[in-house]
Design an enzyme around this catalytic site. Structure first.
Site, PDB file in Angstrom:
ATOM      1  N   LYS A 116      -7.728 -60.939 -27.191  1.00 11.43           N
ATOM      2  CA  LYS A 116      -8.669 -60.625 -26.109  1.00 11.43           C
ATOM      3  C   LYS A 116      -9.940 -61.402 -26.337  1.00 11.43           C
ATOM      4  O   LYS A 116     -10.274 -61.734 -27.484  1.00 11.43           O
ATOM      5  CB  LYS A 116      -9.001 -59.127 -26.132  1.00 11.43           C
ATOM      6  CG  LYS A 116      -9.502 -58.631 -24.802  1.00 11.43           C
ATOM      7  CD  LYS A 116      -8.333 -58.389 -23.884  1.00 11.43           C
ATOM      8  CE  LYS A 116      -8.733 -57.811 -22.563  1.00 11.43           C
ATOM      9  NZ  LYS A 116      -7.553 -57.257 -21.881  1.00 11.43           N
TER      10      LYS A 116
HETATM   11  N1  GLU Z   1      -6.207 -58.747 -18.903  1.00  6.18           N
HETATM   12  C1  GLU Z   1      -4.901 -58.257 -18.577  1.00  6.18           C
HETATM   13  C2  GLU Z   1      -4.526 -57.092 -19.469  1.00  6.18           C
HETATM   14  O1  GLU Z   1      -5.363 -56.432 -20.031  1.00  6.18           O
HETATM   15  C3  GLU Z   1      -3.871 -59.363 -18.524  1.00  6.18           C
HETATM   16  C4  GLU Z   1      -3.647 -60.098 -19.786  1.00  6.18           C
HETATM   17  C5  GLU Z   1      -2.733 -61.320 -19.630  1.00  6.18           C
HETATM   18  O2  GLU Z   1      -2.158 -61.488 -18.567  1.00  6.18           O
HETATM   19  O3  GLU Z   1      -2.630 -62.059 -20.588  1.00  6.18           O
HETATM   20  O4  GLU Z   1      -3.383 -56.756 -19.595  1.00  6.18           O
END
Ligand code: GLU
Length: 435
Positions: free
Chosen positions: A124
């Site tokens: 993240k």
């Molecule tokens: N930000 C989204 C989540 O928390 C998508 C993450 C992604 O597609 O890599 O799942």
């Protein structure tokens, strides 16, 4: 995995102790992790390995603002692990982003990918900024410099960002371009959630909300309820909340309340969700001033009598302070971490079925995986194919966790952690520790 009733007495399981007012998202994640590790009798070394992120990067992002002055922002990228494959996870832009939160979110991505059987690890990123106060060109410079500072971290086989809170297709396009310019070739698979014209996938934008609804329908059928006889409340009317509300409305459910940062909107007879989406789009992405509903607060909204509550706004919305007052039969976590660990047992005692975030909102990363596959193949699927495959993967993940929860007599959330940790640990064991 053999059947084994949960015990809470091992070395890993820490009594929650004195409750803090504001719960740390990382501690919330760890509390659930400890519980699952205990059930799995996870080896202590394995526990230590999986409890820590493999990499945490903090970058300083200088930006020349439109007024000519330099402002320096702080950015983060945390890779929790890359055991199952390259790490994957979104990037958020928000004034309160911090390392603790990004670490929790990165770990959740690991468990999320494992739950839906997507071959990625978890990561993240975030930049502490207020995107509402930045012009489009300041936002572009910020995004490009953040990407440039992380060129050695990102890569289609290493770490693949995606959108998250306050980041969108345009931001992903800038990341893709910055990375590509530095590699001297166009590398679309370095980021997902891109505009379709740049190698994005059909259905990606709606994927998280669509997955929330697939799980909600599966849960409703488990408690013997028809979607068209159910009442729904949705907190948050962004990408996840508005799509979830719209798809539940299309299923014939009565969506009685929704909210955004301007507050909550209630109509016990059912809101006209397509009209609200049109209103929001014409009103600068806000529901402010929508008049076909009674105005309520975000807190009141959570406590409404309803069958399904979809918290799709942000973390820490249902805590020990209000968990007791929640009246929904099912909570489908559209957001990451909307229920704190301290609230889990209160909801469990009330008999509320919680579809945990790492399952409920995994539709986004599932279609991100589809996007990455399509980019690498240079062959693009129809929206119908994307939605069909998404639906199939979400439904089978739900059924699998439902089975695990029955086998161990644990909640769906605990089952999700047990399944995910077992899978990552088994993979890690096979790979071994490189010395
Ligand atoms: N930000 C989204 C989540 O928390 C998508 C993450 C992604 O597609 O890599 O799942």
């Amino acid at each position: 995995m053999s059947s084994n009733k949960a015990s809470q007495t091992s070395a890993y399981y820490k009594e929650p102790g004195p409750k803090l007012d504001k719960e740390s998202p990382f501690e919330s994640m760890m509390e659930r992790f400890r519980f699952a590790a205990d059930i799995l009798k996870l080896d202590e070394g394995m526990f230590q390995y999986l409890a820590r992120p493999v990499k945490q990067v903090i970058v300083s992002i200088p930006v020349v603002m439109d007024n000519g002055k330099i402002e320096v922002f702080e950015g983060y990228r945390v890779i929790h692990d890359n055991v199952l494959g390259p790490s994957k996870g979104g990037i958020r832009f928000a004034p309160d982003v911090n390392l603790d939160e990004v670490k929790a979110l990165a770990s959740w991505m690991t468990w999320k990918c494992a739950v839906v059987n997507v071959p990625f690890g978890g990561a993240k990123g975030g930049v502490r900024c207020d995107p509402k106060k930045l012009s489009q060109s300041e936002l572009e410079r910020l995004t490009r410099r953040y990407t440039a500072n992380l060129l050695e971290v990102f890569g289609p086989d290493r770490d693949i960002p995606a959108p998250d809170m306050n980041t969108n297709e345009q931001v992903m396009a800038w990341i893709m371009d910055t990375y590509s310019m530095n590699q001297q070739r166009t590398e679309t698979a370095v980021v997902t959630g891109k505009p379709i014209i740049l190698g994005g996938s059909q259905g990606r934008r709606e994927a998280t909300g669509r997955g929330v609804v697939t799980c909600t329908l599966a849960a409703l059928s488990k408690i013997g309820m028809m979607p068209n006889k159910s009442s729904v409340v949705v907190q948050g009317f962004g990408n996840v909340g508005s799509v979830s509300a719209e798809l539940m409305y299309e299923q014939g459910a009565k969506v009685i309340a929704v909210s955004d940062i301007s507050g909550g909107y209630l109509n016990k007879e059912g809101l006209d969700i397509p009209a609200m989406i049109r209103y929001m789009k014409e009103n600068n992405n806000s529901l402010e001033g929508y008049s076909e509903a009674d105005k309520i607060s975000n807190e009141e909204l959570l406590e409404l009598e309803c069958d399904v509550l979809i918290p799709a706004a942000k973390e820490d919305q249902i805590s020990r302070h209000n968990a007791d007052k929640i009246k929904a039969k099912i909570i489908a976590e559209g957001a990451n971490g909307p229920v704190t660990a301290n609230a889990d047992s209160i909801l469990e005692q009330k008999g509320i079925m919680v579809i945990p975030d790492i399952l409920a909102n995994a539709g986004g990363v599932t279609v991100s995986y589809f996007e990455w596959v399509q980019d690498r193949q240079g062959y693009f699927w129809t929206e119908e194919r994307v939605n069909r495959r998404l639906n199939r993967m979400m439904r089978s993940a739900f059924d699998n966790l439902y089975k695990v929860s029955g086998e161990y007599s644990i909640t769906l959330r605990q089952a999700a952690y047990v399944y995910a940790i077992d899978k990552v640990a088994a993979t890690l064991k096979l790979r071994g520790i490189y010395a």
